[in-house]
Design a protein around this motif. Structure first.
Motif, mmCIF file in Angstrom:
data_model
loop_
_atom_site.group_PDB
_atom_site.id
_atom_site.type_symbol
_atom_site.label_atom_id
_atom_site.label_comp_id
_atom_site.label_asym_id
_atom_site.label_seq_id
_atom_site.Cartn_x
_atom_site.Cartn_y
_atom_site.Cartn_z
ATOM 1 N N THR A 103 13.767 15.000 3.065
ATOM 2 C CA THR A 103 13.014 14.871 4.496
ATOM 3 C C THR A 103 12.220 16.134 4.371
ATOM 4 O O THR A 103 12.636 17.525 4.285
ATOM 5 N N VAL A 104 11.048 15.904 4.279
ATOM 6 C CA VAL A 104 9.881 17.313 4.410
ATOM 7 C C VAL A 104 8.781 16.814 4.886
ATOM 8 O O VAL A 104 7.893 15.699 5.186
ATOM 9 N N ASP A 105 7.787 17.200 4.931
ATOM 10 C CA ASP A 105 6.248 17.407 6.089
ATOM 11 C C ASP A 105 5.535 17.229 4.765
ATOM 12 O O ASP A 105 5.365 18.051 4.086
ATOM 13 N N ASP A 106 5.076 15.487 5.299
ATOM 14 C CA ASP A 106 3.581 15.441 4.089
ATOM 15 C C ASP A 106 3.163 14.317 4.528
ATOM 16 O O ASP A 106 3.748 13.007 4.326
ATOM 17 N N ASP A 107 2.387 14.475 5.345
ATOM 18 C CA ASP A 107 1.290 13.855 5.971
ATOM 19 C C ASP A 107 0.576 13.249 4.616
ATOM 20 O O ASP A 107 -0.950 13.915 4.495
ATOM 21 N N VAL A 108 0.254 12.278 4.333
ATOM 22 C CA VAL A 108 -0.501 11.987 2.965
ATOM 23 C C VAL A 108 -0.799 10.244 3.688
ATOM 24 O O VAL A 108 -0.572 9.541 3.678
ATOM 25 N N ASP A 109 -2.437 10.333 3.449
ATOM 26 C CA ASP A 109 -2.679 8.849 3.284
ATOM 27 C C ASP A 109 -2.621 7.857 2.582
ATOM 28 O O ASP A 109 -3.439 8.227 1.278
ATOM 29 N N VAL A 110 -1.874 7.401 2.327
ATOM 30 C CA VAL A 110 -1.203 5.838 1.581
ATOM 31 C C VAL A 110 -2.935 5.144 0.876
ATOM 32 O O VAL A 110 -2.980 5.177 -0.411
ATOM 33 N N SER A 111 -3.748 4.795 1.666
ATOM 34 C CA SER A 111 -4.610 4.067 1.592
ATOM 35 C C SER A 111 -5.304 4.780 0.431
ATOM 36 O O SER A 111 -6.808 4.216 -0.291
ATOM 37 N N HIS A 112 -5.498 6.572 -0.002
ATOM 38 C CA HIS A 112 -6.467 6.956 -0.937
ATOM 39 C C HIS A 112 -6.100 6.971 -2.185
ATOM 40 O O HIS A 112 -5.985 8.406 -2.724
ATOM 41 N N GLU A 113 -4.634 6.895 -1.892
ATOM 42 C CA GLU A 113 -3.248 7.296 -3.204
ATOM 43 C C GLU A 113 -3.863 6.675 -4.615
ATOM 44 O O GLU A 113 -4.158 5.450 -4.201
ATOM 45 N N VAL A 114 -3.475 7.584 -5.649
ATOM 46 C CA VAL A 114 -4.059 7.282 -7.211
ATOM 47 C C VAL A 114 -2.979 7.949 -8.379
ATOM 48 O O VAL A 114 -2.835 9.253 -8.419
ATOM 49 N N TRP A 115 -2.202 6.851 -8.491
ATOM 50 C CA TRP A 115 -1.491 7.198 -9.395
ATOM 51 C C TRP A 115 -1.813 7.102 -11.238
ATOM 52 O O TRP A 115 -1.987 6.024 -11.593
ATOM 53 N N ALA A 116 -1.330 8.111 -11.941
ATOM 54 C CA ALA A 116 -1.799 8.378 -12.774
ATOM 55 C C ALA A 116 0.602 7.012 -13.968
ATOM 56 O O ALA A 116 0.982 8.163 -13.333
ATOM 57 N N LEU A 117 0.259 6.528 -14.420
ATOM 58 C CA LEU A 117 1.771 6.228 -15.515
ATOM 59 C C LEU A 117 1.093 6.863 -17.289
ATOM 60 O O LEU A 117 0.122 6.196 -17.530
ATOM 61 N N SER A 118 2.271 7.132 -17.560
ATOM 62 C CA SER A 118 2.256 7.121 -18.900
ATOM 63 C C SER A 118 3.147 6.286 -20.142
ATOM 64 O O SER A 118 4.161 6.418 -19.724
ATOM 65 N N GLY A 119 2.727 6.228 -20.951
ATOM 66 C CA GLY A 119 3.738 5.295 -22.254
ATOM 67 C C GLY A 119 3.968 3.724 -21.607
ATOM 68 O O GLY A 119 3.634 2.985 -20.512
ATOM 69 N N HIS A 120 4.196 2.629 -22.583
ATOM 70 C CA HIS A 120 3.535 1.239 -22.736
ATOM 71 C C HIS A 120 4.924 0.877 -21.731
ATOM 72 O O HIS A 120 4.784 -0.081 -21.302
ATOM 73 N N ALA A 121 5.771 1.083 -21.899
ATOM 74 C CA ALA A 121 6.989 0.812 -21.692
ATOM 75 C C ALA A 121 7.278 0.985 -20.562
ATOM 76 O O ALA A 121 7.383 -0.211 -18.873
ATOM 77 N N ALA A 122 6.576 1.816 -19.791
ATOM 78 C CA ALA A 122 6.620 1.991 -18.350
ATOM 79 C C ALA A 122 5.293 1.794 -17.287
ATOM 80 O O ALA A 122 5.461 0.798 -16.256
ATOM 81 N N ILE A 123 4.556 1.739 -17.962
ATOM 82 C CA ILE A 123 2.903 0.827 -17.733
ATOM 83 C C ILE A 123 3.285 -0.921 -17.911
ATOM 84 O O ILE A 123 3.100 -2.277 -16.627
ATOM 85 N N ALA A 124 4.257 -1.279 -18.779
ATOM 86 C CA ALA A 124 4.905 -2.364 -18.628
ATOM 87 C C ALA A 124 5.750 -2.814 -17.663
ATOM 88 O O ALA A 124 5.116 -4.122 -16.777
ATOM 89 N N THR A 125 6.378 -2.374 -17.525
ATOM 90 C CA THR A 125 7.374 -2.685 -16.369
ATOM 91 C C THR A 125 6.501 -2.378 -14.719
ATOM 92 O O THR A 125 7.055 -3.275 -13.675
#
Length: 280
Positions: free
Chosen positions: A109-131
């Motif tokens: 449990t942590v205090d983390d008030d994040v607006d999910v509607s504006h989240e952008v995440w990065a991924l690397s690696g063919h296998a991870a992206i294909a999954t």
């Protein structure tokens, strides 16, 4: 292509599958022989003879090596297909165990008030992206729009998931950047709507631009995944990169959705997409 020989590559792969260096080297050496003594294995693998015995006994417990109790003892590797299947089963078993163990860990449990509607995440690696792409397709409820930038992206696993989505009643729309790739899609996914897209910005825009968009996935018009690969001089690419976002109001999703609407006739005009009441 890298400069590794087949022997070096095999040793590297075996280590990634859980074998230690000497174990991997001894197994590869034995795969080159009908059978061999510790001395012969040592000469081929460059593993100290005193360490060969320990490595081979570990390989025996893993079901990868057989021992003949003669004088001197002789060893042989199990057939390649059998060894590969044994390693695959062990790897899958460990993966299943890891999955269940991680699920059993209590959430922090942590205090983390994040607006999910504006989240952008990065991924690397063919296998991870294909999954991630296949997982998003599995989550689809209404529509999957996939733009395939390269032939390598259209894997059997990907087409299988798209077929499963269709079986659930999900509309599947596949765009390509060439007629040849369009025909391949029609051959593998005859029930999908396949066409050559009008998204010219998917291709390199100028001389010296060596980055290509490998896939562009829009799920239920509210989740986006865009992946790219850098291919200098058309040679083997660096690791694939991707960005991922969720939410109908997410800035990344909105921009890509509108760009796609200008080149994909199944999505209609951008105003129609934005006013879709079921997409929110």
């Amino acid at each position: 292509m890298d400069d590794l020989t087949n022997v070096e590559r095999a040793i590297e792969l075996l280590q990634k599958l859980g074998l230690k260096e000497y174990e991997a080297k001894c197994f590869v050496a034995l795969s080159q022989l009908p059978s061999g003594t510790a001395k012969q294995i040592s000469e081929i693998s460059e593993v100290p003879r005193t360490r060969v015995y320990d490595a081979v006994r570990v390989l025996e417990t893993k079901g990868l090596v057989e021992i003949q109790h003669s004088n001197p003892q002789r060893f042989r590797a199990v057939p390649i297909e059998e060894a590969a299947e044994t390693l695959r089963s062990e790897y899958e078993s460990r993966t299943d165990s890891l999955r269940e163990t991680l699920r059993g860990i209590d959430s922090a449990t942590v205090d983390d008030d994040v607006d999910v509607s504006h989240e952008v995440w990065a991924l690397s690696g063919h296998a991870a992206i294909a999954t991630r792409a296949t997982q998003l397709i599995d989550e689809a409820e209404r529509e999957v729009v996939l733009i395939v930038g390269t032939e390598e992206t259209l894997t059997d696993q990907l087409t299988g998931r798209l077929e499963s989505a269709q079986d659930r009643g999900v509309d599947v729309i596949v765009g390509t950047v060439s007629e040849a790739l369009q025909e391949e899609v029609r051959g593998t996914l005859p029930n999908a709507e396949a066409f050559v897209s009008g998204l010219d910005w998917l291709r390199p825009a100028m001389s010296g631009d060596e980055t290509e968009i490998t896939r562009l996935l829009l799920v239920d018009r509210s989740t986006i995944l865009v992946s790219t690969a850098h291919r200098p001089d058309g040679t083997e690419s660096a690791p694939e990169q991707a960005v991922f976002g969720r939410g109908f109001d997410n800035g990344l999703v909105t921009i890509v959705r509108r760009l796609m609407a200008t080149g994909l006739f199944p999505l209609g005009d951008s105003d129609g997409v934005e006013s879709d009441p079921d997409a929110s």
